[in-house]
Every structure is written in C-alpha cells, then in structure tokens.
Design an enzyme around this catalytic site. Structure first.
Site, PDB file in Angstrom:
ATOM      1  N   ARG A 154      36.304  47.758   1.135  1.00  0.00           N
ATOM      2  CA  ARG A 154      37.016  47.230  -0.020  1.00  0.00           C
ATOM      3  C   ARG A 154      38.483  46.932   0.278  1.00  0.00           C
ATOM      4  NH1 ARG A 154      33.843  48.949  -3.728  1.00  0.00           N
ATOM      5  NH2 ARG A 154      33.449  50.382  -2.027  1.00  0.00           N
ATOM      6  N   THR A 155      39.196  47.948   0.732  1.00  0.00           N
ATOM      7  CA  THR A 155      40.642  47.793   0.885  1.00  0.00           C
ATOM      8  C   THR A 155      40.967  46.763   1.959  1.00  0.00           C
ATOM      9  OG1 THR A 155      40.902  50.091   0.222  1.00  0.00           O
ATOM     10  CG2 THR A 155      42.789  49.050   1.265  1.00  0.00           C
ATOM     11  N   LYS A 209      41.295  53.605  24.290  1.00  0.00           N
ATOM     12  CA  LYS A 209      41.715  53.818  25.683  1.00  0.00           C
ATOM     13  C   LYS A 209      42.851  54.834  25.764  1.00  0.00           C
ATOM     14  CE  LYS A 209      40.663  49.009  26.840  1.00  0.00           C
ATOM     15  NZ  LYS A 209      41.314  47.713  27.131  1.00  0.00           N
ATOM     16  N   ARG A 269      45.965  51.796   7.598  1.00  0.00           N
ATOM     17  CA  ARG A 269      45.190  52.935   7.090  1.00  0.00           C
ATOM     18  C   ARG A 269      44.985  53.892   8.249  1.00  0.00           C
ATOM     19  NH1 ARG A 269      39.902  53.124   3.427  1.00  0.00           N
ATOM     20  NH2 ARG A 269      41.547  52.718   1.931  1.00  0.00           N
ATOM     21  N   HIS A 291      47.711  56.410  -1.493  1.00  0.00           N
ATOM     22  CA  HIS A 291      47.061  55.111  -1.401  1.00  0.00           C
ATOM     23  C   HIS A 291      47.709  54.265  -2.501  1.00  0.00           C
ATOM     24  CE1 HIS A 291      44.300  52.005  -0.750  1.00  0.00           C
ATOM     25  NE2 HIS A 291      43.151  52.582  -0.996  1.00  0.00           N
TER      26      HIS A 291
END
Lengths: 318, 266
Positions: free
Chosen positions: A58-59, A86, A108, A136
């Site tokens: 969604r975000t 890595k 995020r 958020h």
C-alpha cells in the site's frame, strides 16, 4: 506558502497550521486522481526514490502513484534486490542515492530512528514511510484527511484506537496528530499491548472494547501483527478475535454515523469482521484513495523548499 | 631513579587526604609527602613533574575489564587494554572471562597471566568462568582456576539464569573463599530491549528493558547468597530498586559488595 521543513519524520515536526496546509493541499490534489488523465506537471524533473527496507504494498504503491501523478521520476529500491544484502550500511546506500541527485527519499525501515538519521546526514528531503514502532506520519495525515472529508471537522471527535498500541507506529503518529487537532482519544486493547507509561500521552485507556465504543465517532483498528504472536502478548488469535474483533454487534454500540478505519492490510475475521470491513461505516478504501492525494501534497510541499545544509544541531530526536 | 611530583592535588581517601602538596617517590616507593620537598642524592637522578592543576592519586583498581584476549584481538589485547588502564591511572585490572575460548580452565588463565607478564603495563588479575563455556549449565573446574590465579568467578554478560546452578556455584566457591560475580539481568525480561523502559522508549517506539529485569535477578542472587553464605558481587547495578534491595539485605546482616553501574567500559 510551503512547509518550512526539510523532512517529514514525525507528526511532531508539524504545527497545527502546517498540518492543515498539508490537508488543504491534498484536497486540491485529490481531484487529479479523479480525472481521465491523472497527471499534473508539478514535479517534472524532480527525482523521488522509494527506499523500502520492509515489505509494503500500500504505502510504496501510494508514494509511487503520488510521484508519478506529479510527473516526478521515480525509482523503487527494495531491500531484497539492493546492495544492502551485500552488507552495505544504510548511510552508504543513502549517500550513493543522494549522489545520483535524488530530490526526495521516501524511507521505510524496521529500525525506529533510521529515517531521522538519514535526514540529519543528507541534503535530500527525507520522508518517513514507517520506522519500526516509532512513526508513520503520512498514514496519520491520510487518516485525518479521510475523517475531515466525512465529518467536516476534527475537533471534538471521540476517536477509539484498538489493538497493539505498544508496537504500532500508526498509533503513535495518530495519537500525536489527533491531539494536535483537538480530538479526544481512547485506546483499547489487552494490557500487554498498551505501554505502561501511556498516561503521558493524555489518552483514556480501556481494556473492555464495549465500554470504549460508547459515543465513538471514529474507530481506528490496528492490524494484529500475526508475526509478533509469540505467546506472551496474547494467548491465541481466537481469544484476541473474541475480545478485540470489531463485530456488527460491537459496531452498534458506537454512534450511528461512526467511521471505521484500518491502515491495512486487514486480517478479516480477526480484528475486523468481514461485514464490518465491507459495510457502510467502513472508510478503509477511502483511506487508500486519499493516501495518494496526501502523499502528493507531502512530496509537493517538501520539494518546494530551499535545500538546507544537513545540520544535526537543528533537529533533535523525538 | 627518583620521581618528584610538585604541587599536585593529592587525593587519597583511604588516608583521608586531599591537599596541594609535593610527593616524592624513591626506589619505586612513596618516600615523603609534604611542601617543598627535595630528593636525596644528585639532581640528575630525580625526574620532576609539575603537578599544578593535576590530581595525584593512588593507583586505581578496575574490577571489571575486558581485555578480549584470547579470541577477540581485533577488539582489544592484553597490551592495548593495559595501556589504556595505565593511561587512566589504573594499576590493577581484573579481566572478565568472556574470551574465546572462555576462561573456564587453567590453560587460558595461565596464558593470560603469561601474556600480561610479557606485554602488560599494569597488574592483571583474571576472573574465571562460573560454568563451562559460560553456558550456565555445568560448573567450571573452579579449584583449578583458583590455583592458576583467578581471583573470582563470573559468567559476565551471561547471567546464570538457572537458580540451581547459581546456588551450587555459590556453595562451591565457599571452599576457596571466592567471590561470585553475577551480571544481573533476566534474559527473558530484557529480550530484544535496547534502552530503559519508560516514557522515552514509548515515544521512540524502541523496545525497552524494565528495571524489573535487573531487580528480579538482584533479588534472586541476594536470596541465594543468604541461603549459601557466599560472597557475592553484583556487577553494574543501575536501578534504584536494586539499591533498595541490597540495602534491605545488608540490613539483615550480610556483607554485600555492590558495584556501581559502569558508565565507561575499558
């Protein structure tokens, strides 16, 4: 008028007027999504990077559509295909992206504080798309937008937040935002999911769902994070659904015009009954629609400001 | 060779001293303390240090250092750790057993002491492991460790979670009049925590560690020390509740020796 901010890390970065400015700007952008040709040239030539260290549909999609509808160039970087596997550090990854002249970086990360660290070290604007259990902010903004759209006001509303407050970044951002606009906040959930120090936030605490719902204007349900279920927060999903699932019977205890919200993804039949999720009170899909408009507003308002030099001293941790 | 430290602030709590004065060291021993001292013998044999605005103190003892050797030489060695100690005024250090291999047998103890003799700048006193591999399961050969030169036992960093093992360790240590040191933290209560649990951890959304994680283990250790009569040292105490518990236990007549929380680690 723009936002006098380089980044958006926490709802607490904003004052009341700035918050209102974002919502008003989102209102004018919402119309773009309703057009046949869903595009405006506002951010043409700007580069937006989605840097996601956690799974998200969604975000990430919402930010992607927001950037594209503003005509920005957008790059998605997902953890599984990046140099992080890595062994590159977060800061090195971000600095390399910045060196490629990214204007806005949407981050995020599973660790609370990661976006703040990047914001302090980089000249690009950093937008927090969720950091651990911290915040958020764009979710809270789209929630406010959705409520304001339906209720025409935010002041004086009684908002009930249900579920795992302790581990929820959505709850933290929402509580700060609702406090700023003058809503009164109730939280309800098992005591294992309510922070011990919650009185500090000036919210009312309930353990019984039915009591919390009396007179509620908005019910904001948090997703039960099934991945957290380790046997000590709550005994079984069955019991959680029994005690804290929003059923039609419980819904009837709130005000008639109550608005049901959920940041998604929903666990049907657990924290929300399917007939409630799909019912007339549900604003869940409006939240998704409005999310794009709100993120367009945030991208636009943060892209317009003069670039600041990174200045650790100008920003303190929240 | 003599050493004369002029006009330093001499602080020695054991002798209730805190004054601006001179200090003369002859043949490695403190010879005189007083104003305007002069060394015996020719001037060329006396090194003079100006102690103005400096403290002159007895050598400090650090009961809890990590020299990391053997096994983690990329972090620290007996040489670098004792150099740091000397630079900070510490003349004796007790080194923790969480090396690789763990200091749970006399071969490791002897190796540490031998290295310290060769490369160390200060006195090194090894502390042995309570349990084999510091796994919290079976007792180490404590007698052997003492014979090799260990001055106490601990599974530092790894609290002995099994209370039966801790009880037996305390009893066994009585035979050698050995102090048992425990890192007081309940592994389950602290799991995943990164900071003190409180308003700030709630605001930041970081997993907190409640004071209870320490206090539960402090209580257990105090109760077991009363049961066994063992000498107990509680490492890095950090909560008011722990201090209260220790005070109460001392009030019941036992001699506990708590150690304040370590702010800087060696």
């Amino acid at each position: 008028m723009g936002l006098n901010l380089k980044d958006l890390i926490s709802i607490k970065d904003l004052d009341r007027d700035e918050l209102r400015l974002i919502l008003d700007t989102a209102e004018s952008f919402k119309e773009v999504g309703a057009r046949d040709i869903k595009k405006v040239p506002t951010l043409r030539g700007k580069t937006v990077v989605n840097l996601f260290f956690e799974p998200s549909t969604r975000t990430r999609t919402s930010f992607e559509l927001a950037a594209k509808r503003l005509s920005a160039d957008l790059v998605n970087i997902a953890i599984s295909s990046s140099s992080v596997v890595k062994g590159e550090t977060l800061l090195d990854t971000a600095r390399n992206i910045e060196a490629m002249q990214a204007d806005l970086i949407v981050v995020r990360h599973p660790c609370a504080g990661a976006p703040l660290l990047l914001a302090q070290k980089m000249t690009s604007a950093v937008i927090n798309a969720g950091d651990g259990a911290h915040e958020h902010p764009t979710q809270a903004l789209l929630d406010l937008f959705t409520i304001r759209e339906r209720k025409k006001t935010l002041e004086g509303l009684t908002v009930v937040i249900v579920g795992d407050i302790l581990h929820s970044r959505v709850a933290r951002s929402a509580i700060h935002a609702f406090k700023m606009v003058g809503s009164s906040i109730r939280v309800v959930g098992p005591p294992t999911m309510i922070p011990r120090e919650i009185a500090h936030w000036g919210v009312e605490v309930f353990y019984q769902y039915e009591e919390a719902l009396k007179g509620a204007d908005v019910i904001m349900i948090l997703r039960l994070q099934l991945e957290r279920q380790d046997g000590s927060l709550f005994p079984t999903i069955r019991e959680y659904a029994n005690l804290y699932g929003l059923t039609p019977r419980r819904l009837a205890m709130a005000k008639d015009d109550v608005l049901v919200m959920h940041p998604g993804p929903i666990n049907r039949g657990i924290e929300i009954a399917p007939e409630v999720a799909d019912g007339l009170s549900s604003a869940i899909l409006s939240q998704a629609t409005n999310g794009v408009a709100v993120r367009m507003a945030v991208l636009y308002l943060l892209s317009g400001v003069t670039k600041h030099e990174p200045a650790d001293s100008q920003r303190t941790a929240h | 060779m003599n050493l004369l430290i002029r006009n330093g602030r001499l602080i020695d709590p054991a002798h209730r001293r805190d004054e601006l004065t001179d200090l003369l060291i002859q043949n490695g021993k403190v010879a005189r303390i007083g104003k305007s001292l002069k060394a015996d013998g020719p001037k060329s044999e006396t090194q003079i240090i100006d102690g103005t605005d400096r403290w002159v103190v007895p050598g400090f003892v650090d009961l809890h250092v990590h020299l990391r050797e053997p096994g983690f030489e990329y972090k620290e060695t007996i040489k670098t750790g004792t150099e740091a100690a000397a630079a900070g005024g510490f003349t004796s250090v007790c080194c923790m057993p969480n090396t690789n291999p763990v200091n749970d047998n006399q071969t490791v103890t002897r190796m540490i002491l031998e290295k310290a003799r060769q490369e160390g700048l200060v006195h090194v006193f090894p502390i042995g492991a309570i349990t084999k591999g510091s796994k919290g399961e079976e007792l180490s050969e404590v007698g052997d460790l003492v014979e090799a030169g260990c001055v106490a036992i601990t599974d530092d960093g790894k609290p002995v979670m099994n209370s039966e093992v801790m009880r037996r360790a305390m009893e066994y240590a009585l035979a050698f009049d050995l102090t048992v040191i425990d890192h007081c933290e309940d592994e389950h209560l602290m799991k995943g925590g990164v900071m003190n649990e409180g308003v700030v951890s709630m605001e930041l959304g970081l997993k907190g560690i409640p004071a209870a994680a320490e206090e539960v283990m402090v209580s257990r250790n105090l109760i077991l020390a009363e049961l066994t009569g063992a000498r107990l040292h509680l490492a890095h105490i950090s909560t008011a509740g722990s201090v209260r518990l220790i005070r109460e236990a001392k009030g019941r007549g036992r001699a506990f020796r708590p150690k304040p929380a370590r702010i800087i680690s060696a």
